[in-house]
Structures are given as C-alpha cells and as structure tokens.
Design a protein around this motif. Sequence first.
Motif, PDB file in Angstrom:
ATOM      1  N   UNK A  95     -16.458  11.300  -6.960  1.00 58.23           N
ATOM      2  CA  UNK A  95     -16.941  12.430  -7.735  1.00 58.23           C
ATOM      3  C   UNK A  95     -18.147  12.020  -8.588  1.00 58.23           C
ATOM      4  N   UNK A  96     -19.093  12.911  -8.649  1.00 58.47           N
ATOM      5  CA  UNK A  96     -20.217  12.783  -9.563  1.00 58.47           C
ATOM      6  C   UNK A  96     -19.886  13.568 -10.824  1.00 58.47           C
ATOM      7  N   UNK A  97     -20.317  13.067 -11.972  1.00 56.71           N
ATOM      8  CA  UNK A  97     -20.025  13.742 -13.231  1.00 56.71           C
ATOM      9  C   UNK A  97     -21.156  13.538 -14.224  1.00 56.71           C
ATOM     10  N   UNK A  98     -21.230  14.426 -15.207  1.00 56.86           N
ATOM     11  CA  UNK A  98     -22.266  14.354 -16.236  1.00 56.86           C
ATOM     12  C   UNK A  98     -21.630  14.389 -17.613  1.00 56.86           C
ATOM     13  N   UNK A  99     -22.154  13.540 -18.497  1.00 53.98           N
ATOM     14  CA  UNK A  99     -21.569  13.367 -19.819  1.00 53.98           C
ATOM     15  C   UNK A  99     -22.643  13.470 -20.891  1.00 53.98           C
ATOM     16  N   UNK A 100     -22.370  14.263 -21.921  1.00 50.93           N
ATOM     17  CA  UNK A 100     -23.320  14.336 -23.036  1.00 50.93           C
ATOM     18  C   UNK A 100     -23.103  13.217 -24.041  1.00 50.93           C
ATOM     19  N   UNK A 101     -21.843  12.851 -24.272  1.00 49.25           N
ATOM     20  CA  UNK A 101     -21.548  11.753 -25.190  1.00 49.25           C
ATOM     21  C   UNK A 101     -20.142  11.256 -24.944  1.00 49.25           C
ATOM     22  N   UNK A 102     -19.901  10.006 -25.390  1.00 45.33           N
ATOM     23  CA  UNK A 102     -18.578   9.420 -25.242  1.00 45.33           C
ATOM     24  C   UNK A 102     -18.619   8.159 -24.397  1.00 45.33           C
ATOM     25  N   UNK A 103     -17.489   7.493 -24.283  1.00 40.06           N
ATOM     26  CA  UNK A 103     -17.427   6.275 -23.469  1.00 40.06           C
ATOM     27  C   UNK A 103     -17.673   6.584 -22.001  1.00 40.06           C
ATOM     28  N   UNK A 104     -18.540   5.843 -21.369  1.00 42.13           N
ATOM     29  CA  UNK A 104     -18.895   6.161 -19.979  1.00 42.13           C
ATOM     30  C   UNK A 104     -17.718   5.974 -19.029  1.00 42.13           C
ATOM     31  N   UNK A 105     -16.759   5.106 -19.413  1.00 42.65           N
ATOM     32  CA  UNK A 105     -15.637   4.841 -18.513  1.00 42.65           C
ATOM     33  C   UNK A 105     -14.542   5.905 -18.583  1.00 42.65           C
ATOM     34  N   UNK A 106     -14.654   6.813 -19.531  1.00 42.38           N
ATOM     35  CA  UNK A 106     -13.592   7.777 -19.778  1.00 42.38           C
ATOM     36  C   UNK A 106     -13.847   9.103 -19.075  1.00 42.38           C
ATOM     37  N   UNK A 107     -13.032   9.402 -18.082  1.00 40.01           N
ATOM     38  CA  UNK A 107     -13.223  10.629 -17.309  1.00 40.01           C
ATOM     39  C   UNK A 107     -13.097  11.876 -18.176  1.00 40.01           C
ATOM     40  N   UNK A 108     -12.220  11.827 -19.175  1.00 38.92           N
ATOM     41  CA  UNK A 108     -11.993  13.037 -19.973  1.00 38.92           C
ATOM     42  C   UNK A 108     -13.171  13.367 -20.882  1.00 38.92           C
ATOM     43  N   UNK A 109     -14.124  12.441 -21.010  1.00 43.45           N
ATOM     44  CA  UNK A 109     -15.301  12.677 -21.842  1.00 43.45           C
ATOM     45  C   UNK A 109     -16.482  13.209 -21.041  1.00 43.45           C
ATOM     46  N   UNK A 110     -16.269  13.533 -19.790  1.00 41.11           N
ATOM     47  CA  UNK A 110     -17.338  14.094 -18.978  1.00 41.11           C
ATOM     48  C   UNK A 110     -17.243  15.620 -18.987  1.00 41.11           C
ATOM     49  N   UNK A 111     -18.414  16.239 -19.004  1.00 42.64           N
ATOM     50  CA  UNK A 111     -18.494  17.684 -19.191  1.00 42.64           C
ATOM     51  C   UNK A 111     -18.546  18.462 -17.887  1.00 42.64           C
ATOM     52  N   UNK A 112     -19.155  17.880 -16.876  1.00 46.74           N
ATOM     53  CA  UNK A 112     -19.346  18.577 -15.607  1.00 46.74           C
ATOM     54  C   UNK A 112     -18.979  17.653 -14.454  1.00 46.74           C
ATOM     55  N   UNK A 113     -18.450  18.264 -13.404  1.00 46.93           N
ATOM     56  CA  UNK A 113     -17.986  17.509 -12.228  1.00 46.93           C
ATOM     57  C   UNK A 113     -18.468  18.177 -10.952  1.00 46.93           C
ATOM     58  N   UNK A 114     -18.737  17.342  -9.943  1.00 41.05           N
ATOM     59  CA  UNK A 114     -18.992  17.847  -8.613  1.00 41.05           C
ATOM     60  C   UNK A 114     -17.696  18.084  -7.874  1.00 41.05           C
ATOM     61  N   UNK A 115     -17.819  18.499  -6.627  1.00 38.71           N
ATOM     62  CA  UNK A 115     -16.634  18.862  -5.840  1.00 38.71           C
ATOM     63  C   UNK A 115     -16.010  17.660  -5.156  1.00 38.71           C
TER      64      UNK A 115
END
Length: 123
Positions: A95-115
């Motif tokens: 999965x590709x994901x985009x994060x505005x802030x937070x630990x890069x290793x933490x999935x729950x801190x990502x805002x948007x996800x691909x399919x």
Amino acid sequence: QVQLAESGGGLVQAGGSLRLSCAASGGIFRRYKMGWFRQVPGKEREFVAAFRQISSSTYYADSVKGRFTISGDNARNTVYLQMNSLKTDDTAVYYCAAQSQGPVESARHYDYWGQGTQVTVSS
C-alpha cells in the motif's frame, strides 16, 4: 480530492525485482511524506519505506534495507519503490500512503491510502 494509485505489482521469482509506483493527486506530493506499507492476511500492516520530498529524506524498515529503494519524481507526483533481491517473505499486498505529520513507521498516523497492489514472490 486526494487519490493515491499504486501499480507495478505482480508475480516474480525469488531473487528477482519489481518496481512499484504510486501516483498522487490532490496536491499532496510536495507537502506530505509518502510511505509504503505491506500486509499479509492475519497480520498488521507493516512499514516498508518512506520518502520526504522536501528534504529528500528516506526511511526503511530493517527487513528491506539494502534491497529496496524509495524515490520520488516531482514532475510526475509519483513515488516509487524499487524492490531487488526479493524473498518469499516479501509476498504481501503493498500500500502507498501519505502522511502530514507523525512517526513515519506508524500506519495509524497516515492520512490517505491507496487501494493496494499484490506482490507475490515464488520460490
């Protein structure tokens, strides 16, 4: 509207290579950190790599260091994951994901996800 579209998955033999692409729309590529995660059934989503465009910083999970390379193309608003020396343990949905802030290793801190795109490595 933010959209992340992955491509490039498939079936490859162990030791082979694949390159995943993630095209980002909605104006986030330059402002967000872009990450790759993977998941197998019954397990949590696992951090693979991340890229911060503004500083060209890269981050990797220990399991892929030296084998995978993440990079970005500003002109195409696309982040890539070059995967070399693939192992059967790399088999997963990526999965590709985009994060505005937070630990890069933490999935729950990502805002948007691909399919997601399936990567299967055969022995």
